[in-house]
Design an enzyme around this catalytic site. Structure first.
Site, PDB file in Angstrom:
ATOM      1  N   ASP A 104      88.622  49.530  10.931  1.00 67.37           N
ATOM      2  CA  ASP A 104      87.948  49.409   9.642  1.00 67.37           C
ATOM      3  C   ASP A 104      87.024  50.596   9.455  1.00 67.37           C
ATOM      4  O   ASP A 104      86.198  50.893  10.326  1.00 67.37           O
ATOM      5  CB  ASP A 104      87.109  48.122   9.593  1.00 67.37           C
TER       6      ASP A 104
ATOM      7  N   ASP B  92      97.417  37.722   3.206  1.00 68.91           N
ATOM      8  CA  ASP B  92      96.429  36.845   3.842  1.00 68.91           C
ATOM      9  C   ASP B  92      96.865  35.409   3.571  1.00 68.91           C
ATOM     10  O   ASP B  92      96.926  34.981   2.413  1.00 68.91           O
ATOM     11  CB  ASP B  92      95.037  37.084   3.231  1.00 68.91           C
TER      12      ASP B  92
END
Lengths: 201, 254
Positions: free
Chosen positions: B11, B130
């Site tokens: 990230d 997701d």
């Protein structure tokens, strides 16, 4: 000087960067005179076969490449660029390639996940300076949905297994192709590009 | 034999890697290029860089990072976060990324998958989903970082994504994510059986056995972040473990 052919498809910087790391002089170009004056040609490529051929024809680069190769200049086709060296592809239709080598680009067998994506093992079919120092079982990174069915398996130096024997490195005289991405294949990819450098010296 | 892939996910916020412990041999652990090189040396098969800020002004910083990674790391990498249009695809691909991952934007506009696949090729389009288990025993697609339930069936969405031209599906289980009790095996098994494109399992990795379990159930690759960044698992050790478990992996013997 190596001419990396720019015909409007894909990113060419990764190949350029890899050559630069090996101290190889290269230019990214679509200009006839620069290609004519180069010592070797690299034909990269991603995407669809037909699109790529159309771009090559529209720009007249197909003829420039063929002329140069017929004069004996080394050419390395990478991924789709390798497939373009052959006679014909069956990707969503039937399309003519550059026809510098004999063979056709065909679909994978049913039941396999496509694209053939990831690291697969190399097997040696033929000893050649281009595959010097490459050991049986080394890995390179593949990503493609169609594969070469060569007319002469003796043109295949290295292959991998994915349902069938998939040609990974092909070579006949001054014409070389790599189905995987040497610039993305870690140390094995670098070794192959180094061998290419030696070969075109 | 085609090997199963291990993919660390990094990230990135304002040009810096967010998570991470001090690694031996790395001067700056928050430098995406340094960390990328480290994982590549450790035998990671691919890398994912996820732009978590993705705000307009930070986009340029991120593009420079993509260029810098491409110039210094010679394994494939994927870029995700803030990808909304085919123009966004073009920018990161030209900067040197091999694949681009889309999530919420593809749910809002499924044609994005099709357009990107036609323009740049399926091989570079990763549909990231997701998914969260519902009371009916199936999975719903969530967007906006897992905050909003779309009510769309995750398996159906994955099938549609494949049909539209995605070259790969990354399935992130919201239930399993961060819990470190293993990947969602049922979901990954079902998806791998249903799809003809590769599946990347994400969310839930805690120990080496978790990787072995999900890769044996059909997933083609496994993605994780914190177990790698906090050095709970070294990728080179994981590869040796998987090899002993008879899972085909690329080993980097040093």
């Amino acid at each position: 000087m190596i001419a990396i052919i720019d015909y409007g498809v894909g990113n060419l910087m990764n190949v350029y960067n890899a050559l630069k790391h090996l101290d190889m002089d290269a230019i990214i170009t679509g200009a006839k005179d620069e290609i004519d004056n180069s010592d070797a040609i690299i034909l990269p490529g991603v995407g669809a076969f037909n699109d790529a051929m159309l771009h090559l024809k529209e720009t007249g680069l197909d003829k420039v490449i063929i002329e140069n190769v017929k004069k004996g200049k080394p050419i390395l086709g990478i991924c789709l660029g390798m497939q373009l060296l052959f006679e014909k592809s069956h990707e969503d239709g039937e399309w003519e390639g550059l026809g510098l080598l004999k063979g056709e680009i065909v679909k994978f067998k049913e039941g396999l996940k496509v694209p053939h994506m990831g690291w697969n093992e190399l097997h040696i079919n033929k000893v050649h300076p281009l595959v010097k120092n490459i050991n049986e079982g080394e890995y390179v990174y593949f990503v493609h949905s169609y594969h070469l069915d060569p007319k002469f398996f003796e043109d295949v130096l290295l292959y991998t297994d994915y349902g069938v024997r998939v040609p990974a490195v092909v070579c006949r005289d001054n014409i070389i192709g790599m189905q995987f991405h040497p610039e993305k294949s870690s140390t094995t990819g670098i070794k192959l590009l180094e061998n290419f450098k030696e070969l075109i010296k | 034999m085609l090997t199963k892939r291990i993919i660390p996910c990094l990230d990135v916020d304002k040009g810096r890697v967010v998570k991470g412990k001090k690694f031996e041999g790395i001067k700056d652990v928050a430098d995406p290029v340094e960390l990328g090189k480290f994982y590549s040396k450790e035998c990671a098969d691919e890398l994912v860089f996820y732009d978590i800020t993705a705000s307009h002004e930070n986009r340029d910083i991120f593009i420079h990072i993509v260029e810098s990674v491409a110039a210094n790391v010679n394994i494939p990498f994927t870029i995700g976060g803030g990808i909304r249009t085919t123009e966004d695809f073009r920018k990161v691909l030209l900067a040197g990324a091999d694949k681009v991952s889309v999530n919420s934007a593809a749910v809002a506009n499924p044609d994005l998958i099709k357009e990107a696949a036609l323009r740049f090729g399926s091989q570079c389009v990763v549909l990231s989903i997701d998914a969260k288990r519902n009371s009916k025993g199936s999975w719903d697609v969530y967007v906006k970082g897992g905050r909003e339930n779309t009510g769309i069936d995750a398996i159906e969405w994955a099938k549609r994504g494949q049909q539209l031209g995605a070259g790969e599906i990354c399935i992130n289980s919201i239930d399993a994510d961060g819990v470190k009790e293993g990947f969602d095996i049922k979901l990954n098994q079902l998806l791998s059986k249903t799809l003809t494109i590769p599946v990347i399992a994400s969310g839930g990795a805690g120990k080496m056995e978790d990787f072995s379990e999900v890769l044996k159930c059909g997933a083609d690759a496994a993605l994780a972040a914190s177990v790698f960044h906090y050095r709970e698992i070294a990728i080179s050790d994981l590869k040796e473990y998987l090899f002993k478990e008879n899972i085909p992996v690329r080993r980097c013997l040093i």
